[in-house]
Design a protein around this motif. Structure first.
Motif, short mmCIF file in Angstrom:
data_model
loop_
_atom_site.label_atom_id
_atom_site.label_comp_id
_atom_site.label_asym_id
_atom_site.label_seq_id
_atom_site.Cartn_x
_atom_site.Cartn_y
_atom_site.Cartn_z
N MET A 1 -25.04 0.46 27.81
CA MET A 1 -25.17 1.04 26.77
C MET A 1 -25.50 -0.03 25.44
N PRO A 2 -26.06 -0.64 24.55
CA PRO A 2 -26.11 -1.49 23.34
C PRO A 2 -24.57 -0.77 22.44
N LYS A 3 -24.37 -1.41 21.85
CA LYS A 3 -22.57 -1.09 20.51
C LYS A 3 -23.07 -1.32 19.58
N VAL A 4 -22.96 -0.09 18.39
CA VAL A 4 -23.46 -0.89 17.09
C VAL A 4 -22.57 -0.63 16.65
N THR A 5 -21.91 -1.32 15.74
CA THR A 5 -21.19 -1.32 14.71
C THR A 5 -21.84 -0.57 13.31
N PHE A 6 -21.16 -0.42 13.00
CA PHE A 6 -21.53 0.02 11.33
C PHE A 6 -20.90 -0.78 10.32
N LEU A 7 -21.16 -1.47 9.18
CA LEU A 7 -20.82 -1.91 7.76
C LEU A 7 -20.91 -1.10 6.38
N PRO A 8 -19.53 -0.82 5.73
CA PRO A 8 -18.53 -1.54 5.37
C PRO A 8 -17.24 -1.15 6.76
N ALA A 9 -17.96 0.45 6.88
CA ALA A 9 -16.93 0.47 7.59
C ALA A 9 -16.35 0.58 8.55
N ASN A 10 -17.26 -0.72 9.15
CA ASN A 10 -16.36 -1.54 10.96
C ASN A 10 -16.19 -0.60 11.35
N ILE A 11 -17.34 0.79 12.02
CA ILE A 11 -17.11 1.45 12.93
C ILE A 11 -18.16 0.81 14.48
N ARG A 78 -25.56 -2.36 8.33
CA ARG A 78 -24.97 -2.29 6.91
C ARG A 78 -25.48 -0.89 6.23
N ILE A 79 -24.73 0.03 6.20
CA ILE A 79 -25.15 1.28 5.73
C ILE A 79 -24.95 1.05 4.29
N PRO A 80 -26.12 0.61 3.08
CA PRO A 80 -26.13 1.04 1.56
C PRO A 80 -25.22 1.88 1.16
N VAL A 81 -24.29 1.88 0.24
CA VAL A 81 -23.48 2.06 0.18
C VAL A 81 -23.59 3.61 -1.18
N GLU A 82 -24.76 3.75 -1.27
CA GLU A 82 -24.85 4.72 -1.42
C GLU A 82 -25.60 5.90 -0.58
#
Lengths: 627, 627
Positions: A1-11, A78-82
């Motif tokens: 399964m693909p790994k999804v890294t979210f920024l900026p939280a870095n999870i 990357r998730i935008p800050v809003e």
């Protein structure tokens, strides 16, 4: 399964390629504004791909809609800050994969040894020197094979016996139910020992789930389900019992469930090139009311004090007598019930989990309209029913609905803007909120401080989503422009009140039952969540609202449809079939409302998560953390 | 009963007031010419009343017609010399009253203890403190009452259980079949232990006889019978097996017998104000073919070598499953068979006589189309079927007929004039000759020297009654003017030949069967004649023609419908029900035709009474006496 890294939280979380990035974010505990349920129409869920391959629709202003974006390799998003809110505090990686755990248990405890046996016999064909009757010839060989002195014979098999024996020159397979004395149920021509099938069925109030089981390999050959057609005559067991009092009411309910069961049997058999007449066993489990309807038994006295079932242990029934697709040998068993509102589904579930054979003090919970609780271990078992009401199934909730396409199943809310992120089943425009969504919403509203401990909205929040509607204060989850119904989807204080009463009934149920056996909730070493509802439940959220006790997360297990699993195990193993009886006998049933302390427990539980916060130490800590 | 003294012979017999003087004469062994069968039309049977009161029609020329004359007190009757023949030598007062003997036996061996028990229970009505299910409540009380650990429950009783229990506030009567484990068949409201009924039935090829039995008092409440409606599809078992091979043939035969049985059950129940649903037990006995038809079992292999029944021991059958008028608790048992042509009627008969529990070496004979023979005692039992053919039932006899109204049932012939005296059933104009009449006629023709040992008419007799007809030599028993058919009723050499072959088959059967077990006919200590045929048989005449062995007359017993009696005893006593199984198992079946000596025995028996007259010492003596 693909790994999804979210920024900026870095999870980082793993999801299948077929899942969307917005679901990965919900899994990671990250908020992305989204109000169309993942239908791809609101366009609020913009994210940016910073690495890896994706499949999705780029937005003209840059980025992608997270609700239609799929990872094709490991990706960085990357998730935008809003949009982004870190909810990590709420989520711990403890949710057990139920099926793997249970399957391991099942393999460990079920050696394949069905109560219904097939025995191949090569009989001596008759001659003038040995012209004993067909039945005696068969019986003599069987008695010798089984080492017993007596057999009971199903008279119906006589009809076809001479043809069956002669078809393969007296090579035949006998079908027996192992008991004392053994019952000879039927015969087949030739050696059919490799073809030996059962249908395992959970007869739920809402859904009937069936599995076709190969009794030789133990494999599940197919699985299917359908709504219980009795729904047309009443959503819950009480309204169906009422319907049964009408002229032909019981007959209709009986016929409907038999018809549905027959259809599922036909379907599974057809898919696997099996003639339903070959089936050896219908192994069923259902609650007490469903069991009564299935056997055409008067349900009236289940409802009237002192709440007496016609039977809780059911005799063997020839499946043909019920009008099911079956051969003359096919028998039907029903898991034994314990009381009017603790049924065979619970017995089957308890047996499937193995808790009645082990040391740890276990709390088994099945949440539904009628929540059932069992507590105990190998030494004792106590059980009770809680009238939780249908709130967790969406009943009595203004925009509640069943968990079908378009139901909101998960919610997160931005604490600053109070904008929601919602996910719907099937990623369609939202129609309403189902059980898991309701809990998700309630927990979020509470933890974000939008409602207080008594479930009332803070009146000082300045947001168009919090408003006083015609029926009191409410939160607007979906504006009508984005809903499938053309109406605002709201969540009202009255809804919250219903939910608090429902979860209060459950929690006070655990407390009362444990007290009845001289224990308290801190002593529980393991919590097992059964039922479909449990499967979709977010553990943390359920604890936050006080529906589940605040115990170490590693001690929680989600077992899914353990009733069906118990029914299957009973078909596969005569030991399990016997264990069902033992467990049902062992379960002491308590009438919660008869317990003197019950009302106090209940009233104390009408708070989020509870009047006594010390009962919920991690929630207390979280609330303090959030402030 | 009035005594009738006949002069000049000075013989006195007792007869009921409802019997005619001519029947008294037949009983006394005195000949009175009479050719109209007692119909009062020929006027030949003139007698004179010398004392006592009579009722009858005086003849203008003096005296009365004996066939319409009834004794109203002790009377003295003179038979005119032209009519009177002393046949005293032929008659000995040895014919046992079968029913009295058997009834005494039955009383001695059957203590009333039916396998189906009714147990009255006063259960504690449910309360919140004790709200166990209806079935568990009942089971708990029963297990305690019976001192057992397990019950098997008929699932069908669940349907009505809650109503039955509540109708009399949980006073109830349980209906059980005593077995290991006991079977709970049904429940009734209140105390119904005084109402406990069974239907005992002999399913004969020709006639179905049923008795309604009170299982509390042991009394027979009613008795009825009807022709087996299968007769329309074949007179004998072979032709019915043939019919069963046609499309729907077996189904029709099955349905016909069930329909008839149901009608008899309804009739007897109605007469006794019993609802057929109250019946506990249909206790049946029938031959192997009838048993197969009754249970809808393929009879084909009974007929084809190696002659294999589907079953000889039959499982319990819920009577309702067969479409009989019955409750859910009503069970049906069928007496176990031994072989294709030794059926449950024989097993039931042997059990009823008690011969399998006693020392005397007993020969049990059931004469019919298929004669069955059993020999043995408490230590062993051997049995065989003889293909006697239907001659003794009137089949294959030119003017043979069934024993119905107008059938000639007894014959005597004046040795001087060769004029006959005949009696018909119902005292109607003669239509034909039934079994007992045929034997009576054959014996008379032989003993009066009208036919010789090989069954041929003496050609030197000068009488219009002896003539050569189109089909050979014959005796005219009734002239057409006096017959009901408008035709002469004759008895031909071909008829005699058939009869000699039939009786030869029986006698050689006794010999072969006895030899098979290392015995001979002189060792037999008791002869039991079963079946309707036996009841009307004149013992001396049957010995004279060699149908029965020439043994001391006091050792002969006529037991009538012992199959029905066995079925009744099986309903009344679980010991007898079990004894049926034991006896059926104990009976060794011999295939007579497979015995090397059988043909020799048979050929030697094709003589009146036998080629070897030493086997018939009293007949030899009689023949010498007569000269």
């Amino acid at each position: 399964m693909p790994k999804v890294t979210f920024l900026p939280a870095n999870i980082t979380v793993e999801i299948p390629e077929t899942e969307t990035i917005i679901r990965a974010a919900m899994k990671a505990g990250l908020h992305i504004n989204a109000s169309c349920g993942g239908a791809g129409v609101c366009g609020k869920c913009r994210v940016f791909v910073e690495g890896g391959e994706v499949e999705g629709e780029p937005l003209p202003e840059g980025g992608y809609k997270a609700c239609t974006l799929y990872p094709k390799s490991d990706v960085t998003i990357r998730i935008p800050v809003e949009s982004e809110v870190d909810r990590r505090a709420l989520l711990r990686p403890v949710k057990k994969v139920a099926s793997a755990w249970l399957e391991a248990r099942e393999a460990a405890q079920v050696s394949i040894d069905p109560a219904i046996k097939k025995i191949y016999l090569k009989l001596e064909p008759p001659s003038l020197e040995n012209n004993m009757p067909d039945l005696s010839r068969l019986e003599t060989a069987l008695l010798q094979n089984l080492g017993v002195e007596r057999l009971e014979v199903n008279w119906r098999l006589l009809r076809n016996l001479p043809y069956r024996l002669r078809e393969k020159n007296f090579e035949t397979t006998a079908i027996l139910f192992e008991e004392t004395p053994p019952k000879l149920l039927g015969v087949e021509a030739g050696n059919t020992t490799k073809r030996h099938f059962a249908l395992a069925v959970d007869i739920g109030t809402t859904t009937i789930c069936a599995q076709l089981v190969d009794l030789v390999s133990g494999k599940i050959l197919g699985e299917t389900s359908d709504y219980n057609p009795q729904i047309s005559y009443g959503e819950d067991v009480i309204s169906r019992i009422e319907f049964a009092r009408k002229k032909d009411g019981l007959k209709i309910l009986h016929e409907k469930v038999i018809e549905c069961l027959g259809k599922l049997a036909q379907e599974l058999c057809q898919q696997n090139n099996i003639n339903p007449e070959e089936l050896s066993h219908y192994s069923l489990a259902g609650n007490t009311v469903m069991s009564h309807f299935l056997l055409f038994l008067e349900p009236r006295f289940l409802r009237e004090s002192p709440y007496v079932p016609v039977a809780s242990r059911f005799p063997l029934v020839p499946a043909k007598d019920l009008g099911l697709p079956a051969g003359e040998q096919t028998i039907l068993t029903l898991a034994p019930c314990v009381a009017s509102y603790v049924g065979g589904d619970i017995t089957a579930g308890v047996v499937a989990t193995g808790m009645a054979k082990e040391d740890p003090l276990t709390l088994f919970i099945d949440i539904g309209t009628n929540g059932e609780i069992v507590v105990g271990n190998k030494d004792f078992l106590a059980c009770a029913a809680c009238s939780a009401g249908p709130a967790f199934e969406g009943g009595g909730i203004k925009h509640g609905m069943r968990a079908t396409i378009g139901a909101i199943e998960a919610v997160s809310i931005d604490p600053q803007t109070l904008e929601p992120m919602i996910l719907t089943i099937g990623n369609k425009k939202p129609k309403g909120i189902c059980g898991s969504g309701i809990i998700s919403l309630l927990a979020t509203l509470f933890i974000e401080g939008i409602i207080d401990q008594s479930g009332k909205f803070r009146r000082d929040l300045n947001s168009p989503r919090i408003r006083e509607g015609r029926e009191g204060w409410e939160y607007v989850l979906v504006w009508k422009e984005e809903s499938a119904t053309g109406e605002d989807i709201v969540f009202t204080e009255a809804d919250i009140d219903n939910l608090i009463r429902a979860k209060g009934a459950m929690f006070s149920g655990y407390q009362t039952l444990l007290e009845s056996v001289g224990l308290d909730i801190t002593m529980v070493e393991r919590v097992i969540l059964a039922g479909n509802f449990g499967s979709f439940l977010d553990l943390e959220q359920a604890i936050i609202i006080g529906l589940l006790p605040d115990l170490p997360r590693e001690n929680f297990y989600f077992v899914g449809n353990s009733s069906l699993m118990g029914a299957r195990m009973a078909a596969l193993s005569k030991e399990v079939l016997a264990e069902m009886e033992r467990v049902a006998q062992m379960m002491t049933h308590f009438e919660l409302s008869a317990h003197p302390g019950y009302m106090d427990y209940y009233v104390s539980a009408l708070f989020l998560p509870h009047t006594n916060l010390d009962l919920f130490p991690t929630v207390k800590e979280l609330l303090q953390q959030i402030g």
